[in-house]
Design an enzyme around this catalytic site. Structure first.
Site, PDB file in Angstrom:
ATOM      1  N   LYS A 118       0.845  -1.191   0.000  1.00  0.00           N
ATOM      2  CA  LYS A 118       0.000   0.000   0.000  1.00  0.00           C
ATOM      3  C   LYS A 118       0.884   1.246   0.000  1.00  0.00           C
ATOM      4  O   LYS A 118       1.913   1.272   0.679  1.00  0.00           O
ATOM      5  CB  LYS A 118      -0.900  -0.014   1.246  1.00  0.00           C
ATOM      6  CG  LYS A 118      -1.953   1.103   1.283  1.00  0.00           C
ATOM      7  CD  LYS A 118      -2.848   0.953   2.518  1.00  0.00           C
ATOM      8  CE  LYS A 118      -3.931   2.006   2.593  1.00  0.00           C
ATOM      9  NZ  LYS A 118      -4.786   1.845   3.791  1.00  0.00           N
TER      10      LYS A 118
ATOM     11  N   SER B   1      -9.664   1.927   2.824  1.00  0.00           N
ATOM     12  CA  SER B   1      -8.762   2.674   1.984  1.00  0.00           C
ATOM     13  C   SER B   1      -7.723   1.813   1.274  1.00  0.00           C
ATOM     14  O   SER B   1      -7.130   2.262   0.298  1.00  0.00           O
ATOM     15  CB  SER B   1      -8.031   3.736   2.805  1.00  0.00           C
ATOM     16  OG  SER B   1      -7.203   3.116   3.780  1.00  0.00           O
TER      17      SER B   1
ATOM     18  N   SER C 235      -9.927  -0.313   7.114  1.00  0.00           N
ATOM     19  CA  SER C 235      -9.334  -0.155   5.781  1.00  0.00           C
ATOM     20  C   SER C 235      -8.649  -1.383   5.199  1.00  0.00           C
ATOM     21  O   SER C 235      -8.266  -1.367   4.034  1.00  0.00           O
ATOM     22  CB  SER C 235      -8.334   1.000   5.786  1.00  0.00           C
ATOM     23  OG  SER C 235      -9.027   2.220   5.772  1.00  0.00           O
TER      24      SER C 235
END
Ligand SMILES: [Mg+2]
Ligand SMILES: [Zn+2]
Lengths: 488, 477, 98
Positions: free
Chosen positions: A79, A154, A178
């Site tokens: 990420k 996210s 997330s």
């Protein structure tokens, strides 16, 4: 066999058995990215040259017997809020659009040491603020199951990349859901560890007291394996916990007999999609069949978790994001008059609307005159929520519920009403407030064929119970990968 | 109308840079100097993803200072973030303490011409220093160097208990001495390792309420502090006499212009939004740990004075001067421990050392020479290897460069000539060459012998033992 | 909406957060913040008297480093991303003091 169909652990076994080379694995992933990522946009950065260079190095070490672990040679996606030395790290924000860190996040370093090959950095909601990956400055990520839908957020890029076989596993971060929510939307396994289990060093902070890094994987086995690799005490992170029971793969045991599982009635009320409800309750039934003791109970304060969370996370974020000021790194506005104008223009041009919304809310709830009424009130609420979980865990080994009220919504349908989007985090957020571990495991699809996630929540440091129950469920019902679903 | 009498009410915020080797939250060196930004890392430059870890020594120094100033130690304390944007502060928040500072409710005793009194200490908290801003005239911009960013500070916040510049200076001197004795800081105002912000208000004598206070920053000498206090007092009285109000604000003292300026800007809202830093864990100072730190507290000045009076046969005056600096007291004791007579050691400190400090505008803390070298010098004199005037000459070099006096005397051929034959021969020649002086001496002019001694010393390049010269001269005459 | 956010408040929050909003953004921000605060006000339904504010969820305490220098010259790494730089220092718009 198609290389991409392997799980991470299967792939590394195949590499060790010399059925596949690391280079071939990297190549397969890069080809898949070439084919799919124009549409899906899972990645902000793909560095194929570096990936091939790593592949060569790792292959040598595997051949020399220096790397024997279960992730050796496995391509991974990170990420984009985790620092990677000499590789762009943007948090999907214009303000960090050109930022190249001088060091690598501890969790990522641990993966590298285990021989995983970093393919690139995945798209996310800007600074991890969002639930759809639509707030990224680099375009939305699309759900591989249906590209008209969001992948969740996210960590949407990470979840979608795993689901679309653009990597074998990924790291995400979870501040209010997330990891678990995009895992649920994309039909993959996602785990948010107990706060303090994985070092936050090198994770660009959103809400420091809530943030945790965790795995997004194809299987529960992969999930336990990755967690075992990244979980370790780190003297660079003061909030890192020293724990000994990080041999999570030991919990890959198909047995839930006698395990006490509580189902909070409050998680099945108004707003929960009926397909999701049916699938989650069916999963509970499966575990019951396998010998678990399943019962309903009242988990109070569920409705207060979201306002509590948004106050605390926004307050911390407003402070954490002060460092982005156009002086040391990142975006600086073209023209300005004086220092404060430079700050204001750089930040206003560099941050997107959702980030600005939360920064302003955070600055407000901490400002003089409002601190007690909002911020301290939220910290007191947090204490009550923690207490409610403590009480629940005196009775149950695990709590079972949905991850999100619905399956992945259609692109563009969430952002118009932020408050409604925040409400989607209702089942995941309390876990972060209480510092608990939670896992999302695929448990079916809705009528439209979109994946549904089952959430299991454990007491602090009880990841093994999560893994054991999730593994048992997975063994019993099978995985829900896109490929498997097609074969079915 | 009767003239009003005003009282000045002063409180101080004193920042002291701690003498740790590394910064408060990272392993960067605190050493002064170095190329710009060379003592930095991701933590002290506020890089995304970096995290702070507390230097244990910082906490121990802070507790030690708290104990020395009679504070209560907060056994459960936390760090808070103070949020404000400024380029010298890389995170745009300073890690400090607001809600649970490490020390509270202390006091120190000061003594001025007006007598003794206690100055209350409201709290002492730990925090990080900021970087340095340099103005670039050429491009009309500022440049930031983060070498000082993250250097550990304690901020000692007094109660508004002082009423004059004299008391303020006595308070600062007292703090400085305590902290120097602890070894927690060298407390040099000029170099910025001790800095004072002055909070000042005035009120009519006897008034129950405090007036509105202002805060003055940028005071880096006792002189500047005294001037700033007088200047600000006058400014506030003038405002009140004109019927205007004092505005609560931060002002900047300009020592050249002898005036303070308001630092006001709409963009500097004084709303720091303090909240507990989630990146740092609470600190619990156990009773055991506290006793350990207590046990390590050094002997402070009062105790030292009492001991010196008992142990050493030196005048009260000497004791007072020597103990006024921890460094000087250490030097004194170490030199005596090397076997030198206390009074002789004291003399070198009181006379020659003090003279050279004054000449070079230095503090006792700046003395560079080692006790070994002072002891060796005294021994050379004791052994009559050099005479007094040579010793003074050599001492200047020891003071300046901390040379080994034995080696120096050797290399420069400064040793007293103890060869009686050679000396007698020289004196015989001098007596022979100066019949007039010999005659004067015999005529009862005692002074004449002085001239002959002088001539002899000159011929011997100062290296003769004056006692021996006198003795031989008297024999020959 | 119970919480009406004034122009002054948005202006003030802009100063604190160092954000400059266009007139349209300001109007939107006033609405958004108002509705968020209305929502957060839900917490007032809870009686939290006597409840200690909880900032850390579990008892990790006394985490320290020893006072040992571990870092060398970090200037190259520090400055490599700087938008403005001169003489190994970060270049910023003129500040008032020093
Ligand atoms: Mg301060
Ligand atoms: Zn540093």
């Amino acid at each position: 066999m198609n290389i991409l169909a392997y799980s991470a652990v299967e792939l590394s076994t195949a590499i060790k058995e010399k059925k596949i080379t690391v280079r071939e694995a990297v190549e397969a992933v890069l080809d898949q990215i070439d084919q799919k990522d124009k549409t899906l946009n899972c990645y902000v950065t793909v560095d194929s040259a570096k990936a091939y260079a790593q592949a060569e190095e790792i292959q040598k070490k595997i051949d020399a017997g220096e790397l024997a672990g279960p992730l050796a040679g496995v391509p991974v996606a990170i990420k984009d809020n985790m620092c990677t030395k000499d590789m762009l790290t943007t948090c999907s924000s214009k303000i960090l659009g050109n930022f190249i860190p001088a060091f690598t996040a501890e969790a990522v370093e641990r993966l590298q040491a285990a021989g995983a090959v970093i393919i690139g950095k995945t798209n996310m909601d800007e600074f991890a603020m969002g639930s759809t990956t639509e707030t990224s400055a680099f375009g939305v990520t699309r759900n591989p199951w249906n590209t008209e839908h969001v992948p969740g957020g996210s960590s949407g890029g990470s979840a979608a990349a795993v689901a679309a076989e653009e990597c074998f596993f990924a790291l995400g971060s979870d501040t209010g859901g997330s990891i678990r929510q995009p895992a649920s939307y994309c039909g993959v396994v996602g785990l948010k560890p107990t706060y303090g289990t994985v070092s936050r060093y090198g994770l660009i902070a959103y809400g420091s007291s809530l943030d945790q890094i965790g795995p997004l994987t194809k299987t529960v086995t992969d999930c336990a394996t990755v967690l075992e690799t990244i979980a370790a005490h780190d003297s660079k992170d003061s909030t890192s916990v020293e724990r000994e029971d990080t041999d999570f793969t030991k919990a890959l045991v198909e047995d839930v007999s006698g395990m006490k599982i509580g189902i909070p009635r409050d998680y099945f009320g108004e707003g929960l999609d009926s397909d999701v409800k049916t699938a989650v309750l069916a999963a509970a039934e499966t575990l019951k069949q396998k010998g678990a003791i399943v019962e309903e109970f009242d988990l109070p304060l569920v409705d207060y978790a979201i306002p509590c969370y948004y106050t605390i996370a926004a307050a911390e974020a407003s402070s954490n994001l002060e460092r982005f000021d156009g002086i040391k790194y990142g975006y600086r506005t073209e023209s300005y008059e004086g220092l404060h104008n430079m700050y204001k223009k750089s930040r206003s041009e560099g941050f997107g609307p959702e980030v600005k919304r939360r920064i302003m809310l955070g600055a407000f709830v901490l400002s003089s005159g409002y601190f007690d009424a909002y911020y301290l009130k939220a910290l007191r609420t947090k204490a009550l929520i923690k207490k409610a979980f403590d009480e629940a865990f005196t009775k149950y080994d695990l709590i079972l519920g949905p991850v999100a009220p619905t399956t992945a919504p259609v692109l563009g349908s969430s952002l118009s009403d932020p408050l409604k989007m925040y409400l989607g985090d209702i089942y995941t957020i309390a876990v972060n407030l209480a510092g608990l571990p939670g896992i999302s495991v695929p448990c079916g699809t809705d009528k439209a064929g979109m994946p549904i996630g089952l959430q299991l929540i454990g007491d602090c440091f009880q990841e093994k119970k999560l893994i054991q129950a999730a593994y048992t469920y997975e063994k019993t019902c099978g995985g829900f990968s896109i490929a498997a679903e097609r074969e079915r | 109308m009767a003239q009003k009498i005003y009282e000045t009410v002063i409180g101080l915020e004193v920042h002291v840079e701690l003498a740790t080797k590394t910064k408060i939250f990272c392993g960067c060196s605190t050493e002064f100097g170095g190329a710009p930004n060379s003592h930095t890392c991701p933590v002290c430059t506020g890089m995304p993803g970096s995290l702070p870890v507390l230097n244990k020594q910082v906490l121990e120094y802070a507790v030690a200072v708290g104990l020395a100033t009679n504070c209560n130690i907060t056994q459960y304390c936390k760090f808070d973030r103070k949020n404000y944007f400024y380029p010298d502060n890389p995170q745009n928040y300073q890690i400090s303490q607001l809600y649970l500072p490490i020390c509270r409710n202390g006091h120190v005793e000061i003594e001025t011409a007006a007598g003794k009194k206690n100055v209350g200490i409201h709290e002492i908290h730990m925090e990080e220093d900021a970087g340095k801003l340099i103005h670039d005239e050429w491009e009309d911009c500022s440049l930031v160097d983060y070498n000082r960013s993250g250097v550990p500070l304690i901020e000692i916040v007094s109660e508004p208990d002082m009423r004059s510049a004299d008391e303020v200076i006595a308070y600062l001197e007292k703090l400085r001495l305590l902290i120097q004795y602890l070894g927690a800081s060298d407390c040099k105002l000029q170099e910025g390792s001790m800095r004072a912000d002055v909070n000042l208000s005035i009120r009519e004598m006897g008034a129950p309420e405090f007036g509105t206070r202002t805060e003055m920053k940028n005071l880096n000498s006792f002189k500047a502090i005294a001037h700033a206090i007088d200047g600000e007092r006058a400014r506030q009285i003038e405002l009140l006499e004109e019927g205007k109000a004092v505005i609560q604000e931060t002002r900047r003292w300009d020592d050249n212009k002898e005036y303070s300026y308001a630092m006001r800007s709409k963009e500097d809202a004084q709303d720091y939004r303090y909240f507990p830093d989630p990146d740092l864990t609470p600190i619990v100072v156990s009773d055991e740990w506290l006793s350990e730190i207590k046990a390590k507290q050094p002997e402070f000045r009062t105790e030292k004075i009492a001991r010196y009076q008992k142990e050493f046969d030196i005048p009260e005056y000497d004791i007072d001067i020597i103990t006024s600096s921890k460094h000087m007291a250490d030097l004194f004791e170490a030199t005596v421990a090397l076997g030198r007579e206390p009074k002789k050691v004291s003399n070198w400190l009181m006379v020659e050392t003090m003279r050279l400090l004054k000449e070079n505008m230095m503090d006792p803390e700046d003395i560079k020479y080692s006790p070994e070298h002072l002891a060796a010098l005294i021994k050379l004199v004791d052994d009559k290897a050099i005479n007094g005037s040579v010793a003074k000459e050599v001492f200047e070099v020891v003071f300046k460069e901390d040379v080994d006096p034995v080696q120096y005397v050797e290399e420069h051929g400064l040793k007293t000539v103890n060869d009686e034959g050679a000396l007698r021969k020289t004196i015989e020649e001098i007596v022979a060459a100066n019949p007039q002086s010999v005659e004067d001496y015999h005529n009862g002019k005692e002074k004449a012998i002085g001239f002959l001694v002088g001539q002899t010393m000159k011929a011997m390049h100062g290296k003769a033992d004056p006692g021996m010269v006198n003795q031989i001269l008297k024999e020959l005459l | 909406m119970a919480n009406i956010i004034s122009d002054e408040t948005i202006e003030y929050v802009g100063i604190l957060a160092k954000l400059e909003l266009s007139p349209e953004e300001k109007e939107q921000a006033k609405k958004d913040m108002g509705s968020m605060l209305d929502y957060i006000d839900k917490l007032n339904e809870l009686d939290t008297t006597g409840v200690e504010p909880m900032s850390h969820v579990f008892p990790v305490q006394n985490v320290f480093r020893e006072d040992v220098v571990t870092n060398g010259d970090g200037s190259a790494d520090a400055l490599k991303n700087a938008p403005g730089m001169k003489d190994n220092m970060y270049k910023v718009p003129k500040t008032f003091d020093k």
